[in-house]
Scaffold this active site. Sequence first.
Site, PDB file in Angstrom:
ATOM      1  N   CYS A  45      58.965  53.144  36.961  1.00 11.59           N
ATOM      2  CA  CYS A  45      58.541  54.524  37.165  1.00 11.59           C
ATOM      3  C   CYS A  45      57.999  54.746  38.562  1.00 11.59           C
ATOM      4  O   CYS A  45      57.023  54.126  38.971  1.00 11.59           O
ATOM      5  CB  CYS A  45      57.478  54.881  36.139  1.00 11.59           C
ATOM      6  SG  CYS A  45      56.665  56.452  36.451  1.00 11.59           S
ATOM      7  N   CYS A 348      69.452  13.256  46.267  1.00 10.94           N
ATOM      8  CA  CYS A 348      69.879  12.083  45.501  1.00 10.94           C
ATOM      9  C   CYS A 348      68.933  10.931  45.824  1.00 10.94           C
ATOM     10  O   CYS A 348      68.998  10.343  46.905  1.00 10.94           O
ATOM     11  CB  CYS A 348      71.319  11.740  45.864  1.00 10.94           C
ATOM     12  SG  CYS A 348      72.050  10.453  44.844  1.00 10.94           S
TER      13      CYS A 348
END
Length: 376
Positions: A45, A348
């Site tokens: 709103c 990794c």
Amino acid sequence: MKTSSKLVARLAALLLLATSIFSYADNASETKAATTEIATLAGGCFWCTESDLEKLNGVIDVVSGYSGGQLENPSYDQVSSGKSGHIEVINVVYDPAVVSYEQVLDQFFRHIDPTDDKGSFVDRGPQYRPAIFFRSEEQKLVAQSFMEEIEALGVFKKPLKTELIPFKKFWPAEDYHQDYYQRNKVRYTYYRYASGRDKYLDGIFGSDRKENSVTLREMIDARSKQATEKTYTKPSDEVIRKQLTEQQYYVTQEDGTEKAFQNEYWDNKAEGIYVDIVTGEPLFSSTDKYKSGTGWPSFSKPINDAFVTEQTDFKLIFPRTEVRSKYGDSHLGHVFDDGPDPTGLRYCMNSAAMRFVPKADMEKEGYGAYLYLFEQ
């Protein structure tokens, strides 16, 4: 003739003065316009977002309107139907010398629900979803970076669903919507209370958020300071040899690599964090761990960039980006650019370079500052 000459001279002087005045006024107007910027934001709103953003120091004006749809100059009825493609937005005109774009976004995020892409509180539908209409590449980058930091902070408990949309056109809403919170105080106050907006915000930021306001930037910086203020020291090689197994020493001190699928954490699914096996520096979280299929524990990002360093590794035929711990200088693994969203990275790591601290043990082991990672 003399009188006529004097009259002409006076008229010329007046004309020159008038031209100067108008020229000055035009330049002043251009200077004023050049010193302001605009943020176009959607947080449900626009009566509410307009009232909240106008409270921010440095904001000059806030105008309610519509953006993102296909219709030219849409009406409120067309937008509120959810069929026009527009979103209720506000144009925030601000002075960048007083308040930055990030600070405008900070105020914005602290007064909306950025996690609901189906509407906003009591107002449902795509026309009420949260969005940032960026007007430049700089605004886009600032918004992306800030949202990533907010996401990591975890204050909203759920993932952010606020869209980043290129700005194209802003249509001002009807006059009766402008400054609605001032011109219709009773109706606005009732609507805002009934919408649930303030109840939600009190639950996120505390019921005293208006009296003791704390910005998201302050929260982020405080969390970062809390996380990094602890110092870590690398022990002597003699101590490290006694402390580590042969495999752990080989990986961390001799830049080795353990075997895929034959290491401790490659398939670990428990909640917790991974710390440097040598110093205890917090490195990665289970919240960022994913199944990469490589046979090594893989993460999309570190917990805190302050505890990892990256450098180019030429040990193979092609260069790779090696990842090491900041204070322990332990070899951890490598980072690749084939990871998942949102970072696109794959850290990794070697299990032998890390120690896993379960979530239940984090507080007693001194890692309580990172429990926020599991609150989302």
